[in-house]
Design an enzyme around this catalytic site. Structure first.
Site, PDB file in Angstrom:
ATOM      1  N   GLU A 105       1.214  -1.425  -0.075  1.00 10.39           N
ATOM      2  CA  GLU A 105       0.099   0.102   0.125  1.00 10.39           C
ATOM      3  C   GLU A 105       0.881   1.552  -0.235  1.00 10.39           C
ATOM      4  O   GLU A 105       0.931   2.073  -1.030  1.00 10.39           O
ATOM      5  CB  GLU A 105      -1.320  -0.076   1.201  1.00 10.39           C
ATOM      6  CG  GLU A 105      -1.789  -1.237   0.811  1.00 10.39           C
ATOM      7  CD  GLU A 105      -2.674  -0.887   2.078  1.00 10.39           C
ATOM      8  OE1 GLU A 105      -2.137  -1.354   3.542  1.00 10.39           O
ATOM      9  OE2 GLU A 105      -4.279  -1.370   2.259  1.00 10.39           O
ATOM     10  N   GLU A 125      -3.887  -9.396   4.401  1.00  7.31           N
ATOM     11  CA  GLU A 125      -4.640  -9.254   5.591  1.00  7.31           C
ATOM     12  C   GLU A 125      -6.183  -9.577   4.883  1.00  7.31           C
ATOM     13  O   GLU A 125      -6.787 -10.102   6.869  1.00  7.31           O
ATOM     14  CB  GLU A 125      -5.369  -7.892   5.569  1.00  7.31           C
ATOM     15  CG  GLU A 125      -4.068  -6.571   5.157  1.00  7.31           C
ATOM     16  CD  GLU A 125      -3.586  -6.397   4.079  1.00  7.31           C
ATOM     17  OE1 GLU A 125      -3.598  -6.633   3.044  1.00  7.31           O
ATOM     18  OE2 GLU A 125      -2.812  -5.615   4.252  1.00  7.31           O
TER      19      GLU A 125
END
Ligand code: NAI
Length: 699
Positions: A105, A125
């Site tokens: 990210e 995640e």
């Protein structure tokens, strides 16, 4: 410092340096923001590179900060990414080895990205019951397309950079470095080449569309529902990526954030995060420091080529470690080797193992009838009959021949490892290695620490456990160690349920609906009901006061040992494993109930599950108190990896803490008042009572 700053000509390089994987902890995040600030005010700098030191670009969140205030403290990852996007000078991510989760990210927030081949790209995640929370679901679809992005986000699995780099039209990487070694120089050159580009490109400004969006997302939802029925996060991944296609970027980011925060509070995510931490913690033994020297294990000997010996050997062969098996008779060796071959051949047939790999593994295997042939092995694991006399003879012979420093392990499931150690003149080298059947499949390894087991032996066995891909948990010496000591109480309670009105099918169904891989009676049939019978016979002598349901003994008196005899709690058809309810058994249970004078009552699924799970919890509390397990997470790992406890409930101790220990104790008090149960059974362990009274949890 966990982020270094250096200027090379006109390029400032910010190097993340937070070993082992450059997790984005507070100091590292602050270091990035500081570096950006310095570079932006330095007139000599015209572009910026962010890279990672050592073996990663960045593995994402710093797990050491999990659940602490630091993980939320500013600058949080969203703020770091905003600082990158707002940099007046171009920022280039130079990615290598690992760019996962928050690390990816972060890179997606940079103006440009250059990657070395071999870099693992992932947003894992979902494996913690979450979705990416720093723009991953909004930015990734913009650079690799909606479908590829959703695939990565829903699976959590890594893809190599060169595979993505080869896809025409992808915008994740602006450039691929020629090699990992060339990355640093290539990144500097690339950063110089874009120094004057304005306006600076931002991933957030790229379009995000799917030509058949509605149909595609419906399809994706259906797929995910089937695959992940007990987990909320995968479906939320679909929602978040859909939002990227339907909403403005800023709105999509808000949506992602909201979903992320809501998922953080789900029991499933809490359980998965607990599992993640408990798995790492299990390998750490409080009084055995991580730098304890380890012995080298280059070859292994196994005594006994039966059910366990064969499976245990396969673990080492699979890891490329030579194994020599000893038996008393050639026929037993032949039988054992034939079983190993049969297991490997089944894998080859299914396409799970290549022929040449199979040959390589078999080439590492040798056999002997003579103890003298084992003398050079670094580790020997005994898996002979479960009788102390047999163990004594084996360990005396091993003591006589094995080289000094060899580790002598026993796979015993019930015997006293300290007694076994005392058969040798080197009890410090003796340890229990309790594998679970089938030993080549089951993940759990209970490492049984004897009173005299030396620290380096423990450290070595934990390391070798990792090498053969087991989850190793240390247990002290006691009857049944962690797992079987607890299961005995669970089985006792299952017996009382039959006496009171349940059928085996009803109990199994309730427990399986709760999420266990198998209910207690199907499990008994698989493992062999005779094992529990033998234990109960022993208990009848040692603990005559202990109350048991007699149904299981009656079952064994009928010769119904389970699948291996074609009949147990259930009936079985030859060659099949389907459990068929048995009229005969149900009648036997009814008759026994009549003998006890019990009027059957309807017992709810909730009560069934609570009685069985809380039986585990209470014994688990005793185990903690006795120091048999050093932490509650270890007990959870045993149940998650060895006993089919539902992963999304995090193990018995975690689950009890989620329910609230106060509520657990209240339920136990209720059960204790049931005249057909056993009041002594439900006396809360002192530790459980204390924690419940203080409003605390196990962890
Ligand atoms: P098994 O009966 O299948 O195999 C035992 C093997 O040991 C036989 O092949 C026998 O010929 C050999 N053996 C007996 N005495 C010997 C001696 N003096 N020297 C060399 N070989 C000898 O038994 P299994 O199930 O493999 O169990 C072995 C050990 O593993 C036991 O201690 C048992 O408690 C333990 N264990 C068993 C589990 C299971 O699910 N079967 C699970 C975990 C541990």
């Amino acid at each position: 410092m966990t982020a270094e700053y250096k200027v090379h000509g006109s390029v400032a390089v910010i190097t993340l340096a937070n070993p082992p994987v450059n997790g984005l902890g507070l100091a590292t995040r602050q270091g990035i923001v500081d570096g950006l600030g310095r570079a932006n005010v330095d007139a000599a700098v015209s572009s910026i590179v962010i890279t990672g030191a050592g073996g990663a670009f960045s593995g994402g969140a710093d797990i050491k900060e999990f659940g602490t205030d630091k993980s939320l403290q500013e600058p949080n990852l969203l703020s770091v990414i905003a600082a990158i996007e707002n940099s007046a000078k171009p920022v280039v991510a130079a990615m290598h080895t690992v760019a996962m989760g928050g690390g990816l990210e972060l890179a997606l927030g940079c103006h440009y990205r250059i990657a070395a081949p071999g870099c693992s790209i992932a947003l894992p995640e979902v494996k913690l019951g979450l979705i990416p929370g720093a723009g991953g679901t909004q930015r990734l679809p913009r650079v690799i397309g909606v479908e590829a992005a959703l695939n990565l986000i829903v699976s959590g699995e890594p893809v190599k950079s060169e595979m993505i780099g080869a896809v025409p039209g992808q915008k994740l990487f602006d450039k691929m470095a020629a090699s990992a070694e060339a990355l640093a120089a290539d990144a500097l050159a690339f950063a110089q080449s874009v120094a004057d580009v304005r306006p600076l490109p931002l991933v957030r400004n790229l379009p995000c569309k799917h030509p058949e969006g509605d149909a595609y997302f419906q399809f994706a939802r259906n797929m995910v529902k089937g695959m992940a029925k007990n987990y909320p996060a995968p479906a939320k991944c679909v929602d978040a990526v859909e939002a990227a296609t339907k909403r403005k970027f800023a709105d999509g980011m808000l949506f992602e954030r909201e979903v992320f925060i809501n998922l953080m509070w789900t029991p499933e995510s809490r359980a998965l995060r607990h599992l993640f931490m408990a798995e790492r913690a299990a390998s750490k033994i409080p009084d055995v420091p991580s730098d304890t020297p380890k012995r080298e294990i280059k070859s292994v000997a196994v005594i006994g080529a039966g059910t366990m010996g064969g499976g245990i050997s396969m673990n080492f062969l699979n890891a490329g470690i030579p194994v020599k098996i000893l038996e008393t008779k050639q026929e037993a060796l032949d039988r054992g080797i034939a079983t190993i071959k049969k297991n490997y051949e089944a894998q080859v047939k299914k396409g799970k193992l290549k022929e040449d790999k199979y040959a390589q593994r078999m080439a590492l295997l040798s056999t002997t009838l003579d103890y003298a042939d084992l003398k050079d092995a670094d580790l020997v694991i005994e898996a002979v009959f479960e009788e102390l006399g047999v163990k004594e003879s084996v360990f005396k012979q091993l003591d006589a021949v094995m080289k000094p420093g060899a580790i002598l392990a026993s796979n015993t499931s019930t015997l006293d490892v300290d007694k076994i150690a005392a058969f040798t003149k080197r009890p410090e080298d003796v340890v229990g290695m309790h594998f679970f059947s089938p030993a080549n499949v089951m993940k759990l390894l209970e490492v049984v620490r004897g009173a005299k087991t030396s620290k380096d032996v423990l450290a070595t066995v934990m390391a070798i456990g990792k090498k053969i891909k087991k989850t190793s948990v240390v247990s002290g010496v006691c009857d049944g160690f962690i797992g079987n000591r607890m299961i005995e109480q669970y089985s006792r309670q299952a017996g009382f349920l039959l006496d009171e009105g349940c059928t085996p099918q009803q109990v199994d169904k309730a427990v399986e609906k709760f999420g266990f891989a198998m209910g207690p009676f199907r499990m008994g049939d698989l493992a062999g009901n005779d094992i529990g019978w033998a234990i109960r016979k022993r208990r009848a002598v040692e603990r005559a006061d202990m109350k048991y349901s007699r149904t299981a003994d009656k079952l064994c008196e009928l010769g119904r040992f389970g699948q291996k005899t074609g009949a147990g709690w259930y009936d079985y058809q030859a060659g099949k494993r389907d459990a068929i309810p048995s009229e005969l058994v149900n009648k036997m249970i009814e008759e026994h109930r009549k003998e006890l004078g019990i009027t059957p009552r309807k017992i709810s699924d909730e009560e069934i599950v609570q009685r069985l799970v809380f039986a585990l919890v209470n014994e688990g509390a005793h185990i903690l108190e006795d120091g048999i397990a050093s932490k509650s997470g270890d007990i959870d790992m045993v149940y998650l990896t060895g006993y089919g406890f539902p992963i999304y409930r995090g193990g018995p101790m975690h689950y009890a803490s989620e329910v609230g220990l106060f509520n657990v104790v209240q339920a136990m008090d209720r059960f204790a008042k049931n005249p057909n149960d056993d009041a002594a059974f439900w006396k809360p362990a002192p530790l459980l009572a204390k924690l419940a009274a203080e409003g605390k949890a196990f962890a």
